[in-house]
Scaffold this motif. Structure first.
Motif, PDB file in Angstrom:
ATOM      1  N   ASN A   1       1.049  48.049 -28.782  1.00 48.26           N
ATOM      2  CA  ASN A   1       1.829  49.234 -28.434  1.00 48.26           C
ATOM      3  C   ASN A   1       0.962  50.490 -28.368  1.00 48.26           C
ATOM      4  O   ASN A   1       1.271  51.427 -27.635  1.00 48.26           O
ATOM      5  CB  ASN A   1       2.970  49.435 -29.429  1.00 48.26           C
ATOM      6  CG  ASN A   1       3.910  50.546 -29.003  1.00 48.26           C
ATOM      7  OD1 ASN A   1       4.523  50.492 -27.940  1.00 48.26           O
ATOM      8  ND2 ASN A   1       4.002  51.595 -29.816  1.00 48.26           N
ATOM      9  N   GLU A   2      -0.132  50.517 -29.154  1.00 51.72           N
ATOM     10  CA  GLU A   2      -1.040  51.662 -29.069  1.00 51.72           C
ATOM     11  C   GLU A   2      -1.600  51.796 -27.660  1.00 51.72           C
ATOM     12  O   GLU A   2      -1.729  52.911 -27.137  1.00 51.72           O
ATOM     13  CB  GLU A   2      -2.176  51.508 -30.081  1.00 51.72           C
ATOM     14  CG  GLU A   2      -1.757  51.654 -31.528  1.00 51.72           C
ATOM     15  CD  GLU A   2      -2.922  51.569 -32.480  1.00 51.72           C
ATOM     16  OE1 GLU A   2      -2.790  52.027 -33.633  1.00 51.72           O
ATOM     17  OE2 GLU A   2      -3.987  51.044 -32.075  1.00 51.72           O
TER      18      GLU A   2
ATOM     19  N   VAL B   1       1.126  53.132 -25.148  1.00 45.55           N
ATOM     20  CA  VAL B   1       1.229  54.594 -25.182  1.00 45.55           C
ATOM     21  C   VAL B   1       0.001  55.231 -24.552  1.00 45.55           C
ATOM     22  O   VAL B   1       0.109  56.141 -23.715  1.00 45.55           O
ATOM     23  CB  VAL B   1       1.421  55.074 -26.639  1.00 45.55           C
ATOM     24  CG1 VAL B   1       1.377  56.591 -26.714  1.00 45.55           C
ATOM     25  CG2 VAL B   1       2.743  54.551 -27.193  1.00 45.55           C
TER      26      VAL B   1
ATOM     27  N   GLU C   1       0.732  57.216 -21.222  1.00 47.65           N
ATOM     28  CA  GLU C   1       0.931  58.631 -21.533  1.00 47.65           C
ATOM     29  C   GLU C   1      -0.359  59.449 -21.516  1.00 47.65           C
ATOM     30  O   GLU C   1      -0.298  60.682 -21.457  1.00 47.65           O
ATOM     31  CB  GLU C   1       1.618  58.775 -22.892  1.00 47.65           C
ATOM     32  CG  GLU C   1       3.007  58.156 -22.934  1.00 47.65           C
ATOM     33  CD  GLU C   1       3.704  58.346 -24.268  1.00 47.65           C
ATOM     34  OE1 GLU C   1       3.215  59.158 -25.101  1.00 47.65           O
ATOM     35  OE2 GLU C   1       4.739  57.678 -24.496  1.00 47.65           O
TER      36      GLU C   1
END
Length: 298
Positions: free
Chosen positions: A17-18, A21, A25
């Motif tokens: 998930n890091e 993002v 983003e």
């Protein structure tokens, strides 16, 4: 071998998930559905994905995929691996499905970096829509120039360089030799830039040192200076470590900066890289890495 491009990177992550993002983003990549619920697939062009993030015990570059022209070249490539004494494994059905390719083989280079040779990659033509409004990444027509470049660790630099030239068919682009002090007796470290059959100045470079993350850096190229500056602003606002300030390289003309990734290796984010005519080029030795900028945090 007729290697056409650096096609994809698989990255091992303690927390994929890091990268989800960071990729969407910060870098402006597009998340797309992939094989496996815990995996993160990131897209930058017409290809279904370029970065695949898979869960694991470490944060590191897991492997790189090198694209061959067609099945005939794939068969020849296997024969050349066998002739060189390089052991390899064939991709499983699950491997092929996950990557969206017709066939692949996996092996290690003499420095221990894991590579895959593949052919018949899917082209889904799904439009790339950046969540940050990036107009596009430079990957050539239908992705033919690959996602960018990778710099790999190779403490046995001469042996590994010979393997890339004589077995994999890479060509030399440029050579640099770095010293990190004014001590005349310091041996320094060498960096060999190498190209494949596309106009990028280099698709792979080999660095005569080590990296616990299995990668010195990866590079992504966007279309405008503003998109580089906007990414730099996002990195500053999020307090992501900057491993090199903005600058312009000498050998490939790339205007770029470097940031740390969740993979614990840097990523270069740039624009305006040179497009080369290899029929009218002689490999160079560069003594100045950048025209300006690129102050590295060592």
């Amino acid at each position: 071998m007729n290697i056409r491009s650096l096609g994809y990177a698989f990255i091992e992550s303690k927390d994929p998930n890091e990268w989800r993002v960071f990729g969407t983003e910060v870098l402006g990549m597009m998340e797309v559905p992939g094989v496996g619920d815990e995996n993160v697939f990131l897209k930058i062009d017409e290809r279904p994905f370029r970065f695949a993030i898979v869960p694991g015990a470490e944060n590191r570059l897991k492997l790189l995929g090198l694209e061959l022209y067609d099945e005939n070249d794939f068969v020849k490539a296997i024969q050349e691996l066998e002739a060189s004494g390089t052991s390899y494994t064939r991709g499983s059905r699950a491997d092929l499905k996950m990557r969206g390719v017709l066939d692949l083989v996996r092996f290690n280079d003499p420095a221990g970096n894991t590579l895959e040779l593949y052919h018949g990659a899917d082209l889904d033509y799904a439009k790339f829509i950046s969540p940050l409004g990036i107009s596009g990444f430079e990957t050539g027509d239908f992705g033919s120039s690959g996602f960018g470049h990778a710099v790999l660790p190779a403490e046995n630099l001469d042996e590994t360089h010979t393997f890339y030239k004589n077995v994999l068919g890479f060509g030399d682009s440029d050579y640099m030799h770095f010293k990190f002090s004014d001590d005349p007796d310091e041996p320094g470290l060498a960096l060999k830039f190498m190209h494949v059959n596309n106009p990028r100045h280099h698709s792979v470079a080999l660095f005569g040192g080590e990296s616990i993350a299995g990668c010195i850096h990866l590079m992504l190229e966007v279309k405008t200076i503003d998109e580089v500056g906007e990414c730099l602003q996002r990195v500053i606002e999020r307090e992501i470590p900057i491993t090199s300030t903005l600058g312009r390289h000498t050998n490939d003309n790339m205007l770029s900066f470097y940031m740390m990734t969740p993979g614990e290796f840097p990523l270069e984010f740039g624009c305006e890289g040179l497009q080369m005519d290899w029929d009218n080029y002689t490999p160079t030795k560069t003594t100045l890495p950048s025209h300006w900028g690129h102050k590295f945090a060592l």
